[in-house]
Write a protein that holds these residues in place. Structure first.
Motif, PDB file in Angstrom:
ATOM      1  N   THR A 111       0.783  -1.113  -0.293  1.00 36.51           N
ATOM      2  CA  THR A 111       0.184  -0.010  -0.022  1.00 36.51           C
ATOM      3  C   THR A 111       0.955   1.458   0.165  1.00 36.51           C
ATOM      4  OG1 THR A 111       0.033   0.045   2.345  1.00 36.51           O
ATOM      5  CG2 THR A 111      -1.704  -0.926   1.239  1.00 36.51           C
ATOM      6  N   GLY A 112       0.111   2.212  -0.072  1.00 39.79           N
ATOM      7  CA  GLY A 112       1.088   3.806  -0.370  1.00 39.79           C
ATOM      8  C   GLY A 112       1.284   4.215  -1.828  1.00 39.79           C
ATOM      9  N   ARG A 113       2.126   4.690  -1.751  1.00 35.60           N
ATOM     10  CA  ARG A 113       2.780   5.381  -3.344  1.00 35.60           C
ATOM     11  C   ARG A 113       3.416   5.273  -3.822  1.00 35.60           C
ATOM     12  NH1 ARG A 113      -2.465   6.886  -4.979  1.00 35.60           N
ATOM     13  NH2 ARG A 113      -1.718   8.230  -7.482  1.00 35.60           N
ATOM     14  N   LEU A 114       4.426   5.350  -4.702  1.00 37.79           N
ATOM     15  CA  LEU A 114       5.621   5.152  -5.048  1.00 37.79           C
ATOM     16  C   LEU A 114       5.251   6.006  -6.356  1.00 37.79           C
ATOM     17  CD1 LEU A 114       8.718   3.687  -5.556  1.00 37.79           C
ATOM     18  CD2 LEU A 114       7.635   2.173  -7.099  1.00 37.79           C
ATOM     19  N   VAL A 115       6.802   6.520  -6.261  1.00 34.09           N
ATOM     20  CA  VAL A 115       6.748   7.377  -7.380  1.00 34.09           C
ATOM     21  C   VAL A 115       8.103   7.615  -8.127  1.00 34.09           C
ATOM     22  CG1 VAL A 115       6.689  10.485  -8.216  1.00 34.09           C
ATOM     23  CG2 VAL A 115       5.394   9.294  -5.989  1.00 34.09           C
ATOM     24  N   VAL A 116       7.493   7.370  -9.217  1.00 34.86           N
ATOM     25  CA  VAL A 116       8.880   6.965  -9.893  1.00 34.86           C
ATOM     26  C   VAL A 116       9.384   7.871 -11.660  1.00 34.86           C
ATOM     27  CG1 VAL A 116      10.130   5.262 -11.633  1.00 34.86           C
ATOM     28  CG2 VAL A 116       8.601   4.618  -9.469  1.00 34.86           C
ATOM     29  N   SER A 117      10.482   8.002 -11.737  1.00 32.97           N
ATOM     30  CA  SER A 117      11.170   9.108 -12.979  1.00 32.97           C
ATOM     31  C   SER A 117      11.564   7.987 -13.862  1.00 32.97           C
ATOM     32  CB  SER A 117      11.674   9.591 -12.928  1.00 32.97           C
ATOM     33  OG  SER A 117      11.501  10.555 -12.048  1.00 32.97           O
ATOM     34  N   VAL A 118      11.636   7.277 -14.782  1.00 32.09           N
ATOM     35  CA  VAL A 118      11.900   6.221 -16.142  1.00 32.09           C
ATOM     36  C   VAL A 118      13.293   6.614 -16.516  1.00 32.09           C
ATOM     37  CG1 VAL A 118      11.564   4.731 -17.354  1.00 32.09           C
ATOM     38  CG2 VAL A 118       9.530   5.153 -15.837  1.00 32.09           C
ATOM     39  N   ILE A 119      14.060   6.263 -16.551  1.00 34.95           N
ATOM     40  CA  ILE A 119      14.964   6.895 -17.459  1.00 34.95           C
ATOM     41  C   ILE A 119      15.105   6.045 -18.277  1.00 34.95           C
ATOM     42  CG2 ILE A 119      17.862   6.883 -17.328  1.00 34.95           C
ATOM     43  CD1 ILE A 119      17.274   7.313 -14.610  1.00 34.95           C
ATOM     44  N   ASP A 120      15.042   4.854 -17.974  1.00 35.05           N
ATOM     45  CA  ASP A 120      15.031   3.766 -19.247  1.00 35.05           C
ATOM     46  C   ASP A 120      14.439   2.943 -19.563  1.00 35.05           C
ATOM     47  OD1 ASP A 120      15.454   3.320 -22.161  1.00 35.05           O
ATOM     48  OD2 ASP A 120      17.280   1.794 -21.269  1.00 35.05           O
ATOM     49  N   PHE A 121      13.633   1.972 -20.242  1.00 32.56           N
ATOM     50  CA  PHE A 121      12.866   0.911 -20.645  1.00 32.56           C
ATOM     51  C   PHE A 121      12.736   0.525 -21.836  1.00 32.56           C
ATOM     52  CE2 PHE A 121       9.357  -2.100 -21.243  1.00 32.56           C
ATOM     53  CZ  PHE A 121       8.361  -2.615 -19.666  1.00 32.56           C
ATOM     54  N   GLN A 122      12.907  -0.947 -21.803  1.00 32.81           N
ATOM     55  CA  GLN A 122      13.292  -1.804 -23.240  1.00 32.81           C
ATOM     56  C   GLN A 122      12.144  -3.316 -22.619  1.00 32.81           C
ATOM     57  OE1 GLN A 122      16.862  -1.257 -25.271  1.00 32.81           O
ATOM     58  NE2 GLN A 122      16.998   0.140 -24.235  1.00 32.81           N
ATOM     59  N   GLY A 123      11.707  -3.610 -23.912  1.00 34.50           N
ATOM     60  CA  GLY A 123      11.238  -5.087 -23.418  1.00 34.50           C
ATOM     61  C   GLY A 123      10.122  -5.396 -24.738  1.00 34.50           C
ATOM     62  N   GLU A 124       9.969  -6.790 -24.567  1.00 34.85           N
ATOM     63  CA  GLU A 124       8.577  -7.119 -25.187  1.00 34.85           C
ATOM     64  C   GLU A 124       7.947  -7.001 -25.023  1.00 34.85           C
ATOM     65  OE1 GLU A 124       9.105 -10.996 -27.579  1.00 34.85           O
ATOM     66  OE2 GLU A 124      11.173 -10.581 -28.132  1.00 34.85           O
ATOM     67  N   VAL A 125       6.631  -6.703 -25.064  1.00 32.44           N
ATOM     68  CA  VAL A 125       5.185  -5.635 -24.197  1.00 32.44           C
ATOM     69  C   VAL A 125       4.898  -7.959 -23.772  1.00 32.44           C
ATOM     70  CG1 VAL A 125       2.683  -5.935 -24.420  1.00 32.44           C
ATOM     71  CG2 VAL A 125       4.555  -4.281 -26.061  1.00 32.44           C
ATOM     72  N   ALA A 126       4.608  -8.619 -24.468  1.00 33.83           N
ATOM     73  CA  ALA A 126       4.023  -9.763 -24.004  1.00 33.83           C
ATOM     74  C   ALA A 126       5.184 -10.283 -23.248  1.00 33.83           C
ATOM     75  CB  ALA A 126       3.928 -11.004 -24.813  1.00 33.83           C
ATOM     76  N   ARG A 127       6.376  -9.870 -22.766  1.00 31.98           N
ATOM     77  CA  ARG A 127       7.239 -10.874 -21.821  1.00 31.98           C
ATOM     78  C   ARG A 127       8.143  -9.914 -21.101  1.00 31.98           C
ATOM     79  NH1 ARG A 127      11.533 -14.295 -25.649  1.00 31.98           N
ATOM     80  NH2 ARG A 127      11.218 -15.166 -23.473  1.00 31.98           N
ATOM     81  N   PRO A 128       7.191  -9.614 -19.556  1.00 32.79           N
ATOM     82  CA  PRO A 128       7.345  -8.944 -18.477  1.00 32.79           C
ATOM     83  C   PRO A 128       8.853  -9.709 -18.115  1.00 32.79           C
ATOM     84  CG  PRO A 128       5.169  -9.420 -18.303  1.00 32.79           C
ATOM     85  CD  PRO A 128       5.719 -10.521 -19.368  1.00 32.79           C
ATOM     86  N   SER A 129       9.872 -10.735 -18.062  1.00 27.73           N
ATOM     87  CA  SER A 129      10.796 -11.183 -17.182  1.00 27.73           C
ATOM     88  C   SER A 129      11.846 -10.680 -17.841  1.00 27.73           C
ATOM     89  CB  SER A 129      10.480 -12.951 -17.221  1.00 27.73           C
ATOM     90  OG  SER A 129      10.144 -13.031 -18.530  1.00 27.73           O
ATOM     91  N   ASP A 130      11.649 -10.603 -19.109  1.00 29.23           N
ATOM     92  CA  ASP A 130      12.865  -9.616 -20.206  1.00 29.23           C
ATOM     93  C   ASP A 130      12.787  -8.952 -20.033  1.00 29.23           C
ATOM     94  OD1 ASP A 130      13.139 -12.655 -20.124  1.00 29.23           O
ATOM     95  OD2 ASP A 130      12.580 -12.358 -22.587  1.00 29.23           O
ATOM     96  N   TRP A 131      12.456  -7.624 -19.671  1.00 28.67           N
ATOM     97  CA  TRP A 131      12.017  -6.771 -19.362  1.00 28.67           C
ATOM     98  C   TRP A 131      13.308  -5.829 -18.943  1.00 28.67           C
ATOM     99  CZ3 TRP A 131       6.829  -4.941 -17.404  1.00 28.67           C
ATOM    100  CH2 TRP A 131       5.741  -5.578 -18.384  1.00 28.67           C
ATOM    101  N   GLN A 132      14.119  -4.888 -18.891  1.00 24.05           N
ATOM    102  CA  GLN A 132      15.263  -4.368 -19.383  1.00 24.05           C
ATOM    103  C   GLN A 132      14.795  -2.707 -18.745  1.00 24.05           C
ATOM    104  OE1 GLN A 132      18.005  -4.608 -21.956  1.00 24.05           O
ATOM    105  NE2 GLN A 132      18.265  -6.412 -21.329  1.00 24.05           N
ATOM    106  N   TYR A 133      14.774  -1.755 -17.120  1.00 23.53           N
ATOM    107  CA  TYR A 133      14.842  -1.076 -17.125  1.00 23.53           C
ATOM    108  C   TYR A 133      15.851  -0.386 -16.301  1.00 23.53           C
ATOM    109  CZ  TYR A 133      12.613  -3.357 -13.082  1.00 23.53           C
ATOM    110  OH  TYR A 133      12.814  -4.172 -12.281  1.00 23.53           O
ATOM    111  N   ALA A 134      15.556   1.323 -16.071  1.00 25.15           N
ATOM    112  CA  ALA A 134      16.613   2.188 -15.072  1.00 25.15           C
ATOM    113  C   ALA A 134      15.707   3.345 -14.982  1.00 25.15           C
ATOM    114  CB  ALA A 134      17.876   2.342 -16.273  1.00 25.15           C
ATOM    115  N   ALA A 135      15.471   2.910 -13.498  1.00 23.95           N
ATOM    116  CA  ALA A 135      14.740   4.646 -12.684  1.00 23.95           C
ATOM    117  C   ALA A 135      14.770   4.687 -11.434  1.00 23.95           C
ATOM    118  CB  ALA A 135      12.975   3.955 -13.021  1.00 23.95           C
ATOM    119  N   THR A 136      13.619   6.002 -11.429  1.00 25.53           N
ATOM    120  CA  THR A 136      14.684   6.791  -9.760  1.00 25.53           C
ATOM    121  C   THR A 136      13.620   6.780  -9.169  1.00 25.53           C
ATOM    122  OG1 THR A 136      15.123   8.907 -10.748  1.00 25.53           O
ATOM    123  CG2 THR A 136      16.946   7.896 -10.453  1.00 25.53           C
TER     124      THR A 136
END
Length: 176
Positions: free
Chosen positions: A142-167
């Motif tokens: 519960t609560g809130r998470l405020v995220v700024s995405v620096i980079d995200f890449q991946g196939e829509v149907a394959r969440p396990s392969d997503w690569q990302y960088a965020a703060t």
């Protein structure tokens, strides 16, 4: 009507399959269709601004609204620039990303700010194939998470392969 037009312009199975998962599409936008510079080189391109849309998307169990930004669509990609809107009780702003469908449908996010309502967002994340096993010990968040995405890449149907960088930062976050 919009979905039918897009399906006619793009013959990529990965894209048309995802387009079929969108229902209850409503709203308004202003657009321009360009067919190319000459009759010998016809290449359709759609540019849309003043977007105010809502829809349901089968992969996301929360209502989606878009209020502002630009969409650019051509044969190989859908570009979204400076989109703002909501995903259930969560909000996003300054979202810029590209959906590419050369092979499988992939998503590249260049930037975006997200204020996520974790009580409704976490159950969806925990249900995704590839994340389900990694998150199974956490019962609720519960609560809130405020995220700024620096980079995200991946196939829509394959969440396990997503690569990302965020703060990000947390607000009243409780993990059980």
């Amino acid at each position: 009507q919009t979905q039918g037009i897009l399906q006619g312009l793009v013959r990529a199975p990965a894209f048309t399959a995802e387009l079929g998962k969108i229902t209850k599409l409503q709203g308004t936008a202003h657009g321009k269709l360009t067919l190319g510079d000459s009759l010998h080189a016809i290449r359709a391109k759609v540019e849309v601004s003043e977007v105010a849309l809502s829809a349901d998307y089968q992969r996301v169990p929360l209502p989606i609204t878009i209020a502002g930004g630009r969409l650019t669509f051509d044969k190989q990609m859908l570009g979204l620039d400076n989109l703002s809107g909501s995903l259930g009780q969560s909000q996003f702003a300054d979202l810029s990303c590209r959906f590419l469908w050369e092979k499988d449908l992939s998503l590249n996010i260049d930037s975006g700010r997200f204020d996520l309502a974790m009580a409704e967002f976490y159950p969806w994340l925990a249900s995704l194939e590839g994340l389900r096993g990694k998150l199974q010990k956490v019962k609720q968040v519960t609560g809130r998470l405020v995220v700024s995405v620096i980079d995200f890449q991946g196939e829509v149907a394959r969440p396990s392969d997503w690569q990302y960088a965020a703060t990000g930062t947390v607000k009243d976050l409780l993990v059980d």
